[in-house]
Design an enzyme around this catalytic site. Structure first.
Site, PDB file in Angstrom:
ATOM      1  N   GLY A  51       0.843  -1.184   0.000  1.00  0.00           N
ATOM      2  CA  GLY A  51       0.000   0.000   0.000  1.00  0.00           C
ATOM      3  C   GLY A  51       0.884   1.241   0.000  1.00  0.00           C
ATOM      4  NE  ARG A 101       5.896  -3.271  -4.434  1.00  0.00           N
ATOM      5  CZ  ARG A 101       4.576  -3.502  -4.471  1.00  0.00           C
ATOM      6  NH1 ARG A 101       3.858  -3.404  -3.375  1.00  0.00           N
ATOM      7  NH2 ARG A 101       3.983  -3.811  -5.609  1.00  0.00           N
ATOM      8  CD  GLN A 217      -2.704  -7.485  -3.845  1.00  0.00           C
ATOM      9  OE1 GLN A 217      -3.424  -8.089  -4.646  1.00  0.00           O
ATOM     10  NE2 GLN A 217      -1.515  -7.002  -4.163  1.00  0.00           N
ATOM     11  CG  ASP A 258       0.258   1.946  -5.734  1.00  0.00           C
ATOM     12  OD1 ASP A 258       0.936   1.517  -4.791  1.00  0.00           O
ATOM     13  OD2 ASP A 258      -0.847   1.467  -6.054  1.00  0.00           O
ATOM     14  CG  ASN A 268      -4.792   1.655  -7.835  1.00  0.00           C
ATOM     15  OD1 ASN A 268      -4.163   1.836  -6.796  1.00  0.00           O
ATOM     16  ND2 ASN A 268      -5.935   1.002  -7.857  1.00  0.00           N
ATOM     17  CE  LYS A 269      -1.532  -4.314  -6.602  1.00  0.00           C
ATOM     18  NZ  LYS A 269      -0.137  -4.819  -6.626  1.00  0.00           N
TER      19      LYS A 269
END
Length: 364
Positions: A51, A101, A217, A258, A268-269
């Site tokens: 996150g 990351r 997730q 993100d 984003n994811k």
């Protein structure tokens, strides 16, 4: 509504950092004891902690941990490691943590903030002072900055929940993707704070939570969090979102981010972009919720956002043909044109996004 149990995924604990291992959820709540910056970087890289806001918090505490470990050997009378060597170790730890990351801007920003604070803590009369007191000041200043970042995220989550809940229509059935709650922020969450605040105000009646493959997730974390929070949630395979929208069963999509580029493009994811396309096709509002710390004004558009490629084995697992190749991008980019609004802790930003994001980003 059931009583809330406090959940804090990242905690400073004197001489180490406690990190809730999210890989084990929902079956087991186990904390890792990270006693080195390398252990923190590993926890970030392997998704034990994840996150964008939360990995920023973890990274900040990781730099503070590096400073604390570096000054541990300092003795009275100024003997022990010099301020230069302490800050050298801090900088090396910061570089390692930042590289864990690459997509989320929060991590690099938090790491740099704490490293800069540590450097400032060692300065006396314009120069590094070679003393035990200086070494202690470096560690104390670094920890104070990491704690400040943590506190700022708490305030940001609360503000995002307030601003975002005003956008939620009465009786809303909200669809969300990945995980954006306490497990992603250490506090109320981003997109999830919008949902839970609106639920507390009587506006949300149901939540659809995408599984969010390949690491689930949504299934492992979001459904678990919302259930323990007392919010009605139904788990959904990623490919079913479009059919639900076509049947009129989704009133709003709310996701996190993100990284948000200067033009409003959102990383984003992976799986977020298809949701945005489907939402536009079915005239469902598509709202992004993220703190101002996620806005990256130095990145002009989504094309310049680095997309993390993860281990293909996360996709193939034990079921695919051993010879099968697999692509595993962890994120995708949603063009600003598909975003209805961006909710930040500074307020709601709407298109055209450049000026609004510039104002919000300047406040972070």
């Amino acid at each position: 509504m059931p009583a809330r149990r406090e959940l804090r995924p990242v905690r400073w604990s004197g001489d180490h950092i406690q990190i809730l291992d999210q890989r084990r959820l929902p079956r087991e709540e186990r904390y890792l004891e990270c006693r080195t910056p390398a252990a923190v970087a590993s926890a970030i890289r392997t998704l034990a902690v994840r996150g964008a806001p939360l990995i920023g918090i973890a990274g900040g505490y990781g730099v503070a941990l590096a400073a604390a470990r570096a000054v541990k050997g300092v003795r009275r009378g100024g003997r022990g490691p010099s301020a230069e060597s302490i800050l050298g170790r801090v900088d090396r730890a910061a570089a390692r943590l930042s590289a864990a990351r690459p997509t989320a801007v929060n991590l690099d920003r938090a790491v740099r903030r704490v490293a800069s604070a540590a450097a400032a803590g060692g300065v006396r009369d314009g120069a590094l002072a070679p003393s035990a007191a200086t070494a202690t000041a470096i560690a104390d200043t670094a920890l104070a900055e990491a704690e400040r970042i943590d506190a700022e995220e708490r305030e940001a989550c609360e503000a995002i929940g307030r601003f975002g809940s005003d956008l939620v229509p009465d009786g809303a059935r909200v669809l969300t993707h990945c995980n954006t709650g306490t497990l992603a922020t250490n506090w109320d969450g981003t997109a999830q704070a919008v949902i839970t605040t609106a639920y507390d105000r009587g506006r949300v009646v149901a939540v659809w939570a995408d599984e969010t493959r390949p690491l689930l997730q949504g299934a492992r974390l979001t459904a678990w969090e919302l259930h323990r929070r007392g919010v009605p949630v139904t788990l959904l395979v990623d490919g079913a979102a479009g059919s639900l929208m076509a049947r009129g069963l989704v009133d709003m999509v709310v996701v996190g981010a993100d990284r948000i580029a200067a033009n409003g493009d959102v990383a984003n994811k992976v799986g977020t972009y298809p949701l945005a396309v489907l939402a536009r096709r079915h005239r469902v509002p598509f709202v992004v919720a993220a703190p101002c710390s996620t806005i990256d004004l130095a990145t002009p558009s989504g094309a310049a956002i680095p997309i993390e490629e993860r281990d293909p084995r996360e996709v193939t697992g034990e079921l695919a043909d051993a010879a099968a190749a697999a692509a595993n991008p962890a994120f995708d980019v949603t063009p600003a044109a598909l975003v209805s609004a961006i909710v930040t802790d500074a307020g709601v930003v709407r298109a055209p996004y450049r000026s609004g994001l510039r104002s919000a980003g300047a406040s972070s």
